[in-house]
Enzyme design. Structure first.
Site, PDB file in Angstrom:
ATOM      1  N   LYS A 139       0.854  -1.184   0.000  1.00  0.00           N
ATOM      2  CA  LYS A 139       0.000   0.000   0.000  1.00  0.00           C
ATOM      3  C   LYS A 139       0.891   1.236   0.000  1.00  0.00           C
ATOM      4  O   LYS A 139       1.661   1.460   0.929  1.00  0.00           O
ATOM      5  CB  LYS A 139      -0.921   0.015   1.203  1.00  0.00           C
ATOM      6  N   HIS A 156      -4.070   3.129  15.056  1.00  0.00           N
ATOM      7  CA  HIS A 156      -4.465   1.754  14.751  1.00  0.00           C
ATOM      8  C   HIS A 156      -3.297   0.815  15.027  1.00  0.00           C
ATOM      9  O   HIS A 156      -2.156   1.240  15.212  1.00  0.00           O
ATOM     10  CB  HIS A 156      -4.881   1.627  13.289  1.00  0.00           C
ATOM     11  N   ASP A 163      -1.688  -2.930  13.287  1.00  0.00           N
ATOM     12  CA  ASP A 163      -1.766  -3.715  12.055  1.00  0.00           C
ATOM     13  C   ASP A 163      -2.164  -5.148  12.369  1.00  0.00           C
ATOM     14  O   ASP A 163      -1.605  -5.762  13.268  1.00  0.00           O
ATOM     15  CB  ASP A 163      -0.430  -3.720  11.326  1.00  0.00           C
ATOM     16  N   HIS A 181      -0.220   3.059  16.408  1.00  0.00           N
ATOM     17  CA  HIS A 181       0.498   4.100  15.677  1.00  0.00           C
ATOM     18  C   HIS A 181      -0.450   4.889  14.793  1.00  0.00           C
ATOM     19  O   HIS A 181      -1.583   4.471  14.541  1.00  0.00           O
ATOM     20  CB  HIS A 181       1.659   3.513  14.862  1.00  0.00           C
TER      21      HIS A 181
END
Length: 421
Positions: free
Chosen positions: A288, A307, A309, A363
């Site tokens: 991404k 959020h 991961d 993060h």
């Protein structure tokens, strides 16, 4: 006070959904309100809904800091780049973060040096000895990687084995794509409604509050090669496919090395973690490219919300414009820009397998007025349905019981989206 967990990775759900894993023994993690859209998830612990970040600020407060709607130009597209280049002085209210959250947001370039010189910093791990014949040097490298994964869950990797020339070519190719006129990029637009998640996109919908993130992106699978859909890949610039493919191959080799070192760090067999996430044949690597345009009011917006991961590992390179922040010891820490490094995040999948020993850190991404920021994130994910994610039995004892419920990767996504499983 801990921030609201908005586990929205700006990734299409089918590809890279971020969340804080549901710990069996953690009551607060079991009490979440899930506000889902077609592109991401927001997790809000109920306690924090009341005392931390409130629902989207009321209309009156929004209007106090936002330009009148008739001054916002009509957009030719829904891309953030269009907003940024239109000359607006005030961002639309959909991008304005809640009042409580804004207290910790600033123009990252304005006080970058000051922030980096204050308090703890993300560790730098030198991998030059990871294959050394010197046993002491090799063990030291493994121990340093382990400590960073336990204490931080994020680190800068140097001497990682991928050439600076290749890294620069990957960056140049990605930047060249985003330098194209928006109309040319729209040829590669994804279509969430029809299920086409790969391609060029923006956060067109977020949580129930309607908040958006200040970024556009390009998303596609890069490894294994036999699972790629080359129709999704940009044809311009002409070297995009070549350099991105080579980077994916070399990053896959590095991922194996990191999995091995992290396994050895916990006293496991060298290939244990990689085997548990699918091995060479099954691990998926999703790229991404995040494009964060200049923002006229960076103190009000975020490029990406707070959020964690869901991946096993996430590898990130960027164009040396600061913006990454991690939540460490109850404070947001701004990451330094370390030349020639690759940032490594431990994802939720590895936190689950390690029974919480390795940390998946919260993060987010800040934006600024002066410079475009671009980052290239590659998420290493297990197959959705073939692997059951649960703490490894070697890491579960009477004194350290399993912290996570067994689920497939897909079931984790479904659980966080809909509380079905």
């Amino acid at each position: 006070m801990a921030p609201t967990l908005q586990a929205s990775s700006i990734q299409p759900v089918e590809a890279q959904t971020n969340f804080t894993p549901n710990k069996v023994s953690n009551e607060s993690c079991n009490k979440v309100e899930i506000l889902a859209s077609s592109t991401d998830i927001q997790l809000i612990p109920q306690e924090e809904q009341k005392e931390n970040i409130k629902p989207l600020q009321d209309e009156k407060k929004c209007d106090e800091i936002q330009t009148p709607l008739d001054e916002v130009p009509n957009e030719s597209s829904n891309r953030v780049e269009s907003l940024s280049s239109s000359g607006i002085e005030f961002i639309p209210k959909e991008y304005i973060r809640p009042e409580e959250e804004r207290k910790s947001i600033s123009d990252v370039l304005g006080d970058y040096e000051k922030k980096c010189d204050m308090g703890p910093q993300i560790p730098v791990i030198d991998l030059k000895n990871m294959h050394s014949e010197d046993k002491i040097g090799r063990e030291k490298c493994i121990e340093e990687l382990k400590i960073a994964s336990v204490e931080w869950g994020v680190m800068h990797l140097v001497n990682h084995g991928i050439s600076l020339d290749l890294l620069n070519r990957v960056k140049d190719a990605g930047k060249a794509f985003f330098d194209l006129p928006i109309k040319e990029k729209e040829v590669y637009a994804n279509d969430q409604a029809s299920g086409k998640i790969s391609g060029y996109g923006s956060k067109l919908a977020n949580n129930a509050s309607g908040q958006l993130e200040w970024e556009d992106y390009f998303f596609h699978l890069v490894f294994p090669e036999d699972k790629r859909d080359m129709s999704d890949w940009p044809k311009t610039p002409s070297d995009y496919i070549e350099v991105t493919s080579e980077y994916a191959k070399q990053l896959r080799v590095l991922a194996t090395k990191i999995f091995s070192m992290l396994s050895l760090g916990l006293g496991l067999e060298e290939g244990r973690f990689e085997k548990e996430v699918g091995g060479l044949e099954e691990v998926l690597m999703q790229l991404k490219i995040n494009y964060y345009p200049k923002c006229p009011q960076p103190e009000l917006a975020l490029g990406v919300e707070a959020h964690t991961d869901i991946s096993a590992l996430t590898f990130i390179i960027h164009n040396m414009v600061p913006g990454l922040q991690v939540f460490y010891e109850e404070k947001w820490v701004t990451a330094k820009c370390v030349p020639d490094s690759i940032i490594l995040h431990i994802g939720d999948t590895l936190e689950i397998l390690s029974n919480g020993k390795y940390k998946s850190i919260l993060h987010r991404g800040l934006v600024n007025k002066e410079k475009v920021r671009i980052s290239w994130a590659v998420f290493c994910e297990p197959p959705k349905d073939k692997i059951v994610l649960q703490p490894l039995p070697e890491l579960v004892t009477d004194s350290e019981p399993a912290l996570f419920t067994p689920r497939t990767f897909a079931q984790h996504i479904q659980h966080k989206l809909f509380k079905k499983i």
